[in-house]
Motif scaffolding. Structure first.
Motif, PDB file in Angstrom:
ATOM      1  N   GLN A 112      -0.498  11.700   7.115  1.00 57.20           N
ATOM      2  CA  GLN A 112       0.625  12.064   6.264  1.00 57.20           C
ATOM      3  C   GLN A 112       1.038  13.515   6.467  1.00 57.20           C
ATOM      4  OE1 GLN A 112       2.249   9.647   3.902  1.00 57.20           O
ATOM      5  NE2 GLN A 112       3.593  11.222   4.712  1.00 57.20           N
ATOM      6  N   LYS A 157       7.793   1.449  -2.081  1.00 56.05           N
ATOM      7  CA  LYS A 157       9.167   1.773  -1.699  1.00 56.05           C
ATOM      8  C   LYS A 157       9.830   0.570  -1.045  1.00 56.05           C
ATOM      9  CE  LYS A 157       7.852   6.522  -0.731  1.00 56.05           C
ATOM     10  NZ  LYS A 157       7.477   7.467   0.314  1.00 56.05           N
ATOM     11  N   ASP A 188       8.430  17.033  -3.864  1.00 58.05           N
ATOM     12  CA  ASP A 188       7.162  17.400  -3.225  1.00 58.05           C
ATOM     13  C   ASP A 188       6.394  16.198  -2.677  1.00 58.05           C
ATOM     14  OD1 ASP A 188       7.134  20.070  -3.448  1.00 58.05           O
ATOM     15  OD2 ASP A 188       5.883  20.167  -5.252  1.00 58.05           O
ATOM     16  N   ASN A 189       6.549  15.080  -3.350  1.00 59.24           N
ATOM     17  CA  ASN A 189       5.706  13.934  -3.027  1.00 59.24           C
ATOM     18  C   ASN A 189       6.415  12.854  -2.220  1.00 59.24           C
ATOM     19  OD1 ASN A 189       4.534  14.789  -6.105  1.00 59.24           O
ATOM     20  ND2 ASN A 189       3.168  14.774  -4.362  1.00 59.24           N
ATOM     21  N   ALA A 190       7.499  13.264  -1.558  1.00 54.72           N
ATOM     22  CA  ALA A 190       8.182  12.344  -0.657  1.00 54.72           C
ATOM     23  C   ALA A 190       8.544  13.130   0.602  1.00 54.72           C
ATOM     24  CB  ALA A 190       9.442  11.787  -1.311  1.00 54.72           C
ATOM     25  N   GLN A 191       8.697  12.432   1.712  1.00 60.02           N
ATOM     26  CA  GLN A 191       9.076  13.126   2.950  1.00 60.02           C
ATOM     27  C   GLN A 191      10.385  13.857   2.728  1.00 60.02           C
ATOM     28  OE1 GLN A 191       7.882  10.086   2.864  1.00 60.02           O
ATOM     29  NE2 GLN A 191       6.315   9.867   4.431  1.00 60.02           N
ATOM     30  N   ASN A 221       4.058  14.234   8.540  1.00 61.83           N
ATOM     31  CA  ASN A 221       5.350  13.728   8.084  1.00 61.83           C
ATOM     32  C   ASN A 221       5.718  12.354   8.615  1.00 61.83           C
ATOM     33  OD1 ASN A 221       7.037  14.864   6.146  1.00 61.83           O
ATOM     34  ND2 ASN A 221       7.037  16.764   7.352  1.00 61.83           N
ATOM     35  N   LYS A 277       0.424  18.554  -2.929  1.00 58.47           N
ATOM     36  CA  LYS A 277       1.885  18.494  -2.926  1.00 58.47           C
ATOM     37  C   LYS A 277       2.402  17.876  -1.628  1.00 58.47           C
ATOM     38  CE  LYS A 277       2.917  22.283  -6.121  1.00 58.47           C
ATOM     39  NZ  LYS A 277       1.691  22.089  -6.885  1.00 58.47           N
ATOM     40  N   MET A 278       1.828  16.734  -1.294  1.00 62.99           N
ATOM     41  CA  MET A 278       2.209  16.041  -0.062  1.00 62.99           C
ATOM     42  C   MET A 278       2.942  14.749  -0.409  1.00 62.99           C
ATOM     43  SD  MET A 278      -1.279  16.217   2.045  1.00 62.99           S
ATOM     44  CE  MET A 278      -0.854  15.263   3.489  1.00 62.99           C
ATOM     45  N   PRO A 279       3.712  14.223   0.556  1.00 67.39           N
ATOM     46  CA  PRO A 279       4.303  12.905   0.332  1.00 67.39           C
ATOM     47  C   PRO A 279       3.198  11.877   0.080  1.00 67.39           C
ATOM     48  CG  PRO A 279       5.323  13.937   2.230  1.00 67.39           C
ATOM     49  CD  PRO A 279       4.171  14.820   1.820  1.00 67.39           C
ATOM     50  N   VAL A 280       3.447  10.976  -0.834  1.00 66.85           N
ATOM     51  CA  VAL A 280       2.458   9.948  -1.162  1.00 66.85           C
ATOM     52  C   VAL A 280       2.672   8.753  -0.226  1.00 66.85           C
ATOM     53  CG1 VAL A 280       1.637   8.396  -2.958  1.00 66.85           C
ATOM     54  CG2 VAL A 280       2.404  10.699  -3.559  1.00 66.85           C
ATOM     55  N   PRO A 281       1.621   8.321   0.458  1.00 70.27           N
ATOM     56  CA  PRO A 281       1.783   7.155   1.346  1.00 70.27           C
ATOM     57  C   PRO A 281       1.995   5.888   0.526  1.00 70.27           C
ATOM     58  CG  PRO A 281      -0.295   8.309   1.768  1.00 70.27           C
ATOM     59  CD  PRO A 281       0.251   8.826   0.481  1.00 70.27           C
ATOM     60  N   LEU A 322      14.453  12.556  10.520  1.00 73.17           N
ATOM     61  CA  LEU A 322      13.624  11.597   9.797  1.00 73.17           C
ATOM     62  C   LEU A 322      14.409  10.312   9.541  1.00 73.17           C
ATOM     63  CD1 LEU A 322      10.758  11.556   8.166  1.00 73.17           C
ATOM     64  CD2 LEU A 322      12.258  11.680   6.184  1.00 73.17           C
ATOM     65  N   TYR A 355      10.149   9.600  -6.913  1.00 71.53           N
ATOM     66  CA  TYR A 355       9.136  10.625  -6.633  1.00 71.53           C
ATOM     67  C   TYR A 355       9.766  12.006  -6.744  1.00 71.53           C
ATOM     68  CZ  TYR A 355       5.416   7.642  -4.664  1.00 71.53           C
ATOM     69  OH  TYR A 355       4.400   6.747  -4.481  1.00 71.53           O
ATOM     70  N   PHE A 402      -3.054  13.561  -2.890  1.00 69.06           N
ATOM     71  CA  PHE A 402      -1.690  13.794  -2.401  1.00 69.06           C
ATOM     72  C   PHE A 402      -0.899  14.646  -3.391  1.00 69.06           C
ATOM     73  CE2 PHE A 402      -3.318  10.116  -0.268  1.00 69.06           C
ATOM     74  CZ  PHE A 402      -2.984  10.380   1.049  1.00 69.06           C
ATOM     75  N   TYR A 403      -1.084  14.382  -4.674  1.00 66.45           N
ATOM     76  CA  TYR A 403      -0.419  15.219  -5.681  1.00 66.45           C
ATOM     77  C   TYR A 403      -1.007  16.621  -5.654  1.00 66.45           C
ATOM     78  CZ  TYR A 403       1.995  11.173  -7.603  1.00 66.45           C
ATOM     79  OH  TYR A 403       2.814  10.086  -7.751  1.00 66.45           O
TER      80      TYR A 403
END
Lengths: 464, 129
Positions: free
Chosen positions: A255, B2, B36-39, A258, A303-307, B45, B33, A299-300
């Motif tokens: 993740q 999603k 921060d928590n999404a691409q 990106n 502060k990353m995108p959540v898979p 992209l 979301y 992930f929270y």
């Protein structure tokens, strides 16, 4: 093919310095090769766009300045390689690498410091000295520490340098690098092109397991997880799948680059965050503010995108191989650590009351969820581990390869860990194979005297 | 879950091999979301994402969610694939939005797959494999 070569950047011989980490020595070259092909497609005479079949042998011949089988990282972690004359490309490789320490443009190489100076490549060195750019020296010993006093003596011996005016220790334009390998007494002198020197500065440092709020008993070490993501060449917008997601350590590494990551697991408890994963016992900043610990927590926290997570049986995946006739299979890579009997078994020693209850609940769930021999192993006593269990473990891999062959796009990468045990008959330790996949490389990570795990990389073949 | 995940899932029940995609989506609860928590949005992209999508399946599905107030074009033309506003709205729909509670029903065999806490359960019963 010809076109790709013609437009590819010029390559030049550079010295690549690998981090000598005992457990990961066997991972250095595969990672470097994987990143080289990711960032310099076409430049090495193969892997060019439009070329159907990747040829790892050609790549290796063109990449290294010596036969690959003569490289011994344990003894000599410095390898000459042909890389594009483009600091940007080299920097991209270094910044993403776990095991490449730096790349140096060598000016001289010798057995002693005296001959090091005498044999300098004047055409390379003089323009640098005449440019008047600020510089500093950086001296490093491999296998021995070079004392400060000795370093000063070495630097002073380089009398031709304009020490009086151009030295800048903080922000030099050029870093002159001296690397002495005490194992075989070879000394290199050159300029640094790109480096990853301090671990605290690397992109992966903050993902150390000790810095994570949510952990599982078999959470993959952060360096190994990132090595796996690098073997998978995970990049922006890729679709990446981990069918054994567990507490999400591997998917976290993927993740970071990106991608669109998808994690599946058979075990509902893992995803819900109880039973398997737990809150860390280490001091992690902001830990007290986290109310719930589950697969989303890390992930929270970062502060990353959540898979995307789903509950699925790997032996019977509900992922569409090819949704329409127009598009090819969606996944660019599959990166995973399949459950292995040995690890599940080792967890079982000394069963506590709570664990027993947990196992009973697991058994009950199992009745509903059917098959998956892996979990059954948990519920048996030691003597029950027999032929069946080992057969079953290999079956997991057979299913993984078979399903991967359906949902990976041609040229997509399958990266997974495989365990071997030399106390078992050889046929139990044979790497799994599949006609749809070309084997690229494996790296060995020793766990005990006879047990090891191997990181295996395969590429889905492209139809000629 | 999603919509991009819905876009790759099919019914895998034993014997159910035809007309098992796309699954009929029933949304009971959804949320977006935080950024921060999404691409993060980028044209690159979205280009990669468009390559992967089964557009028809997405279009049919979104049309069954009238309260979302989104109508998708029949096809993504090359001009549309470069249209910043279109790509931004697609990013909101596909990357930021998740279905928290609901189900997916196979159009062929009517098998229902539950979505709970944003996680779809695609596991089959013993007699369905």
């Amino acid at each position: 093919m010809v076109e790709a070569l013609a437009t590819s950047p010029q390559t030049k011989k550079y010295l690549v310095h690998f981090i000598k980490k005992f457990k990961l020595i066997d991972f250095c070259l595969p990672e470097f090769e994987s990143l080289a092909t990711l960032f310099i497609p076409g430049a090495l005479g193969s892997w060019a766009p439009g070329r159907p079949q990747p040829c790892i042998e050609t790549l290796r011949r063109n990449l290294y300045c010596q036969p690959r089988d003569t490289i011994n990282i344990a003894k000599h972690p410095l390898v000459y390689a042909n890389l594009p004359e483009d600091a940007g490309v080299i920097d991209r490789i270094i910044k993403r690498s776990i095991l490449v320490k730096e790349v140096v443009d060598v000016i001289s190489e010798a057995k002693t410091y005296d001959s090091l100076l005498q044999s300098v490549d004047k055409e390379k060195l003089f323009p640098i000295l005449e440019s008047g750019k600020s510089f500093k020296f950086n001296i490093e010993g491999i296998g021995r520490k070079i004392s400060h006093k000795e370093q000063v003596e070495i630097i002073e011996s380089f009398g031709i340098f304009p020490f009086s005016k151009n030295v800048d220790l903080k922000n030099p334009e050029i870093i002159f690098k001296i690397i002495e390998n005490s194992e075989d007494h070879v000394i290199y002198f050159g300029t640094e092109v790109a480096s990853n020197r301090v671990e605290e500065d690397t992109f992966h440092y903050k993902f150390d397991l000790k810095k994570r709020p949510y952990l599982g008993p078999t959470s993959t070490d952060h360096q190994l997880a990132f090595l796996m993501a690098n073997q998978g060449q995970v990049s922006l917008g890729d679709f990446v799948y981990d069918p054994f997601v567990g507490t999400g350590s591997i998917v976290l590494a993927c993740q970071y680059f990106n991608a669109f990551c998808f994690g599946g697991d058979l075990d509902i408890r893992v995803l819900k965050g109880y039973g398997v994963g737990r809150k860390t016992h280490n001091k992690v900043e902001g830990l007290e503010k986290i109310k719930k610990f589950d697969i989303y927590t890390n992930f929270y926290h970062y502060k990353m995108p959540v898979p995307e997570f789903f509950i699925m049986d790997c032996s019977n995946p509900a992922v569409h191989a090819q949704a329409s006739n127009l598009r090819q299979p969606v996944f660019d890579s599959i990166v995973c650590d399949p459950p292995y009997g040995v690890r599940a078994r080792s967890q079982k020693v000394g069963v506590s009351e709570t664990k027993k209850k947990r196992q009973e609940r697991k058994a009950a769930e199992k009745m509903e969820a059917s098959e998956e021999e892996e979990v059954q192993d948990d519920d048996h006593d030691m003597p029950h581990f027999s032929m069946k269990e080992h057969y079953d473990v290999l079956k997991v891999y057979d299913d993984l390869l078979e399903n991967a062959s359906k949902i990976l796009r041609p040229g997509g990468r399958l990266v997974f860990l495989f365990h071997t045990d030399t106390s078992l008959p050889a046929e139990k330790n044979k790497f799994p194979t599949h006609p749809a996949f070309e084997f690229i490389c494996s790296s060995e990570n020793n766990l005990t005297k006879c047990r090891a795990r191997h990181l295996i990389t395969m590429i889905k073949r492209v139809e000629e | 879950m999603k919509l991009i995940t819905h876009n790759i899932l099919m019914c895998n029940k034993k014997g159910c091999t035809k007309n098992n995609f796309p699954l009929r989506l029933v949304v009971k609860q959804y949320a977006d979301y935080e950024a921060d928590n999404a691409q993060e949005y980028s044209a690159n992209l979205m280009t990669r994402l468009l390559e992967k999508l089964d557009w028809n399946a997405l279009k049919i599905t979104v049309a069954t969610l009238p309260d979302w107030g989104i109508a998708l074009p029949d096809a993504v033309t090359p001009e549309l694939a470069k249209d910043e506003a279109f790509l931004q709205s697609l990013h909101m729909l596909l990357v930021r939005r998740q279905i928290i509670d609901g189900e997916m029903v196979c159009p062929n065999c009517e098998r229902s797959y539950e979505i709970k806490n944003g996680i779809a359960n695609m596991l089959l019963q013993e007699d369905e494999v």
